[in-house]
Design a protein around this motif. Sequence first.
Motif, PDB file in Angstrom:
ATOM      1  N   ALA A 139       1.921  -8.269   4.853  1.00  0.00           N
ATOM      2  CA  ALA A 139       2.586  -8.050   6.141  1.00  0.00           C
ATOM      3  C   ALA A 139       1.273  -7.274   6.833  1.00  0.00           C
ATOM      4  O   ALA A 139       0.484  -6.494   6.412  1.00  0.00           O
ATOM      5  N   HIS A 140       1.285  -7.475   8.335  1.00  0.00           N
ATOM      6  CA  HIS A 140       0.416  -6.800   9.304  1.00  0.00           C
ATOM      7  C   HIS A 140       0.757  -5.578   9.511  1.00  0.00           C
ATOM      8  O   HIS A 140       2.042  -4.995   9.196  1.00  0.00           O
ATOM      9  N   LYS A 141       0.053  -4.689   9.853  1.00  0.00           N
ATOM     10  CA  LYS A 141       0.065  -3.505  10.228  1.00  0.00           C
ATOM     11  C   LYS A 141       1.472  -3.303  11.331  1.00  0.00           C
ATOM     12  O   LYS A 141       1.356  -3.867  12.315  1.00  0.00           O
ATOM     13  N   GLU A 179       7.391   6.872  10.737  1.00  0.00           N
ATOM     14  CA  GLU A 179       6.870   8.183  10.549  1.00  0.00           C
ATOM     15  C   GLU A 179       5.914   8.355   9.312  1.00  0.00           C
ATOM     16  O   GLU A 179       4.871   9.013   9.445  1.00  0.00           O
ATOM     17  N   PHE A 180       6.152   7.583   8.493  1.00  0.00           N
ATOM     18  CA  PHE A 180       5.690   7.690   7.117  1.00  0.00           C
ATOM     19  C   PHE A 180       4.745   6.469   6.792  1.00  0.00           C
ATOM     20  O   PHE A 180       3.758   6.439   5.935  1.00  0.00           O
ATOM     21  N   GLY A 181       4.616   5.574   7.706  1.00  0.00           N
ATOM     22  CA  GLY A 181       3.939   4.375   7.540  1.00  0.00           C
ATOM     23  C   GLY A 181       3.972   3.550   6.209  1.00  0.00           C
ATOM     24  O   GLY A 181       3.243   2.776   5.720  1.00  0.00           O
ATOM     25  N   PHE A 182       5.487   3.483   5.972  1.00  0.00           N
ATOM     26  CA  PHE A 182       5.831   2.467   4.868  1.00  0.00           C
ATOM     27  C   PHE A 182       5.845   1.053   5.101  1.00  0.00           C
ATOM     28  O   PHE A 182       6.213   0.533   6.328  1.00  0.00           O
ATOM     29  N   ASN A 240       7.074  -4.921   8.350  1.00  0.00           N
ATOM     30  CA  ASN A 240       7.578  -4.238   7.067  1.00  0.00           C
ATOM     31  C   ASN A 240       8.450  -5.343   6.160  1.00  0.00           C
ATOM     32  O   ASN A 240       8.743  -6.462   6.665  1.00  0.00           O
ATOM     33  N   ILE A 241       8.217  -4.966   4.955  1.00  0.00           N
ATOM     34  CA  ILE A 241       9.041  -6.005   3.846  1.00  0.00           C
ATOM     35  C   ILE A 241      10.127  -5.131   3.421  1.00  0.00           C
ATOM     36  O   ILE A 241      10.075  -4.067   3.052  1.00  0.00           O
ATOM     37  N   ARG A 242      11.267  -5.926   3.066  1.00  0.00           N
ATOM     38  CA  ARG A 242      12.502  -5.282   2.275  1.00  0.00           C
ATOM     39  C   ARG A 242      12.628  -5.874   1.126  1.00  0.00           C
ATOM     40  O   ARG A 242      12.724  -7.188   1.114  1.00  0.00           O
ATOM     41  N   ALA A 243      12.392  -5.357   0.030  1.00  0.00           N
ATOM     42  CA  ALA A 243      12.504  -5.858  -1.395  1.00  0.00           C
ATOM     43  C   ALA A 243      13.780  -5.543  -2.082  1.00  0.00           C
ATOM     44  O   ALA A 243      14.148  -4.601  -2.138  1.00  0.00           O
ATOM     45  N   PHE A 244      14.393  -6.607  -2.667  1.00  0.00           N
ATOM     46  CA  PHE A 244      15.472  -6.707  -3.458  1.00  0.00           C
ATOM     47  C   PHE A 244      15.547  -7.030  -4.691  1.00  0.00           C
ATOM     48  O   PHE A 244      15.860  -8.255  -5.107  1.00  0.00           O
ATOM     49  N   PRO A 245      15.103  -6.044  -5.776  1.00  0.00           N
ATOM     50  CA  PRO A 245      14.928  -6.549  -7.011  1.00  0.00           C
ATOM     51  C   PRO A 245      16.103  -6.934  -7.792  1.00  0.00           C
ATOM     52  O   PRO A 245      15.954  -7.883  -8.790  1.00  0.00           O
ATOM     53  N   ILE A 246      17.486  -6.565  -7.492  1.00  0.00           N
ATOM     54  CA  ILE A 246      18.651  -6.836  -8.046  1.00  0.00           C
ATOM     55  C   ILE A 246      19.348  -7.695  -7.191  1.00  0.00           C
ATOM     56  O   ILE A 246      20.572  -7.945  -7.364  1.00  0.00           O
ATOM     57  N   SER A 247      18.707  -8.646  -6.253  1.00  0.00           N
ATOM     58  CA  SER A 247      19.415  -9.531  -5.469  1.00  0.00           C
ATOM     59  C   SER A 247      20.262 -10.570  -6.419  1.00  0.00           C
ATOM     60  O   SER A 247      21.301 -10.979  -5.794  1.00  0.00           O
ATOM     61  N   ALA A 279       0.820  -0.969   0.120  1.00  0.00           N
ATOM     62  CA  ALA A 279       0.068  -0.030   0.052  1.00  0.00           C
ATOM     63  C   ALA A 279       0.958   1.322  -0.053  1.00  0.00           C
ATOM     64  O   ALA A 279       0.482   2.368  -0.545  1.00  0.00           O
ATOM     65  N   ASN A 280       2.005   1.242   0.571  1.00  0.00           N
ATOM     66  CA  ASN A 280       2.948   2.353   0.928  1.00  0.00           C
ATOM     67  C   ASN A 280       4.233   2.015   0.781  1.00  0.00           C
ATOM     68  O   ASN A 280       4.883   2.163   1.856  1.00  0.00           O
ATOM     69  N   PRO A 281       4.938   1.498  -0.299  1.00  0.00           N
ATOM     70  CA  PRO A 281       6.257   1.501  -0.532  1.00  0.00           C
ATOM     71  C   PRO A 281       7.179   2.589  -0.586  1.00  0.00           C
ATOM     72  O   PRO A 281       6.683   3.689  -0.800  1.00  0.00           O
ATOM     73  N   VAL A 282       8.191   2.439  -0.518  1.00  0.00           N
ATOM     74  CA  VAL A 282       9.367   3.670  -0.896  1.00  0.00           C
ATOM     75  C   VAL A 282      10.535   2.932  -1.302  1.00  0.00           C
ATOM     76  O   VAL A 282      10.950   1.864  -1.090  1.00  0.00           O
TER      77      VAL A 282
END
Length: 311
Positions: free
Chosen positions: A177-179, A127-130, A182-189, A31-34
């Motif tokens: 993920a629940h509220k 702070e940003f709810g990522f 957090n998920i850390r995503a690594f597209p170039i892993s 919903a709110n990635p960065v």
Amino acid sequence: MTTLTKQTLSHLDWLEAEAIHIMREVAGQCANPVLLFSGGKDSICMLRIAEKAFRPGRFPFPLMHIDTGHNYQEVVEFRDKRAAELGERLIVRSVEDSMKRGTVVLKHEGESRNKHQSVTLLEAIEEFGFDCCIGGARRDEEKARAKERIMSFRDEFGQWDPKNQRPELWNLYNARAHKGENIRAFPISNWTEMDVWQYIEREGLELPSIYFAHTRPVVMRQGAIVPVNVPLVSGELTNLPKAGEEIIDLQVRFRTVGDISCTAPVESDADTVEKIVLETATTTITERGATRLDDQTSEASMEQRKKEGYF
């Protein structure tokens, strides 16, 4: 009669396609990635992947950098310039602000601030709810990163448990993920250092100048080349030489960039991307093994930092 032409994809095409797929999965599931953008070579590649995934529209996420306050001036200036060129929102949160709040306390004035980025990152996430941070980490960099999933789950405290990871069979990724989690995503892993440089060469990507050979004052400290008298954005000098150390002017370049206190250059005359590709093909020392002083404190230093919330 229509003649079909068979097109063969290069390994870079396959890696790029996988990274685009992962980035779109994040945009679709979260919903709110960065997107974490430091101005380093890996995150520069990530911006190009995001462009190919979402242009001509805007990115479905802002950019964010966790600044230690001791980052190389050339990289910080490039970070701001590149974000402005793309017209994307750049959020900067500083370890120095965490120090003022008292949530980060240095053991001594000269302590590296690199590991303390975890605190500032977790504060920014709250702070940003990522619910997802997209990073440019690669499995070839370090042992802890080699065993981390592409979609890496972090609990409500930002912690990573390497013994409790989600399966990723058949390229199916779970970013749920629940509220508060957090998920850390690594597209170039799955990329290597060589893949990154070949991609930069193919795409003609601009880089901060310190990635190329230049002359700067350094000292030799415990077998590493350590830059000294480095100017900060504020104009102050950091990484001052210790008593008895001999300062020499050496031609060097940086294989990776980060906090000044723990990022060492390598001796090199490679002043173009083409030369760097050739140099990378012949090196026998890993990128972080040659240049990251914070990873040399112990074999488990990176894994411990990731368990505490590090990128």
